[in-house]
Design an enzyme around this catalytic site. Sequence first.
Site, short mmCIF file in Angstrom:
data_model
loop_
_atom_site.label_atom_id
_atom_site.label_comp_id
_atom_site.label_asym_id
_atom_site.label_seq_id
_atom_site.Cartn_x
_atom_site.Cartn_y
_atom_site.Cartn_z
N CYS A 81 0.82 -1.21 0.00
CA CYS A 81 0.00 0.00 0.00
C CYS A 81 0.86 1.27 0.00
O CYS A 81 1.91 1.30 0.65
CB CYS A 81 -0.93 0.01 1.21
SG CYS A 81 -2.07 -1.38 1.21
N CYS A 162 -3.68 -0.34 -3.26
CA CYS A 162 -4.28 0.14 -2.02
C CYS A 162 -3.57 1.41 -1.55
O CYS A 162 -2.39 1.62 -1.86
CB CYS A 162 -4.23 -0.94 -0.95
SG CYS A 162 -2.65 -1.79 -0.82
#
Length: 256
Positions: A81, A162
């Site tokens: 992420c 993400c």
Amino acid sequence: ISLGVVHSHALSSSSPSSESLKKTIIDKCEAFIQNNKSSSANNCQKIWSAFQQAFVGRDPCNVPMEAYDPLIHTVIQDPVCNRMLFWSKTKKIVHDFTEKRDCFLTLEDTLVGFIMNGLTWCGKEESNETFTTGCPGWTDCVNNTVRSFWNRASAAFADAACGDVTAMLNGSIATPFSPTSIFATIEVKRFKAAKVKSLSVVLVTKENKGTTCDDPSLQDLQKEIEPKLKYNCKAVPESKIQDCISHPDTACGACW
Ligand code: AVW
């Protein structure tokens, strides 16, 4: 009764070209795992076998991206992420950059992207052989072996995205957000609003010349992204990114 046929297939599947592709792939897979301990749960033999079943024995112009589903499901890859870097028409600079620093990762810095990067491969109908030459080119047919792989791998990379994602686009060309690119046709469409917070475009420009963030193609991108995700765009001179490549100790946050 069909022993003769089986035998000849067995022989052809160990032809030099098949063996060298298999060896190349397993060697690259193992080298990657050596350097990236977080990938050590992967089994390179399993990856090879899931990979080859996608295209061996098939018309090399008739391999849909779904043929690579078993490969994608075989590879174990942790999402990273806030550090995922997408790109379009900036292949060289983006990889010169990620090679020098760990703050961003492109598809080609993940196991499956690293293995296939730079390779050409295909099969042939009614043959167990794999080929590394004489394969259809990128635009020769839509569902060619290599292009479908990159479409599928890109889809998986975007599905896993993400946090805050970044895209490096080319400000020296007329249409930095090209509607026919993988970035436009596959990746942008698969960002999940539940996981991805924002898309930041880094528009790489030559000394403040060329396209700006006001470019119509980037407005199209903004319209596609908002209001689902946050969008921002920043024009960054190529020289600034080059400086960051030559001084890898500069904080990543200072690169743009
Ligand atoms: P790209 P994308 N002939 O720079 O957004 C031969 O356009 O599509 O960026 N090879 C081609 C052709 C062509 N006409 N078009 C594309 N390619 C190959 C995966 C060539 O190797 C990553 F995650 C070229 O360098 C990026 O975010 C590469 O495709 C995104 O997809 C990229 O074409 C980059 O694909």
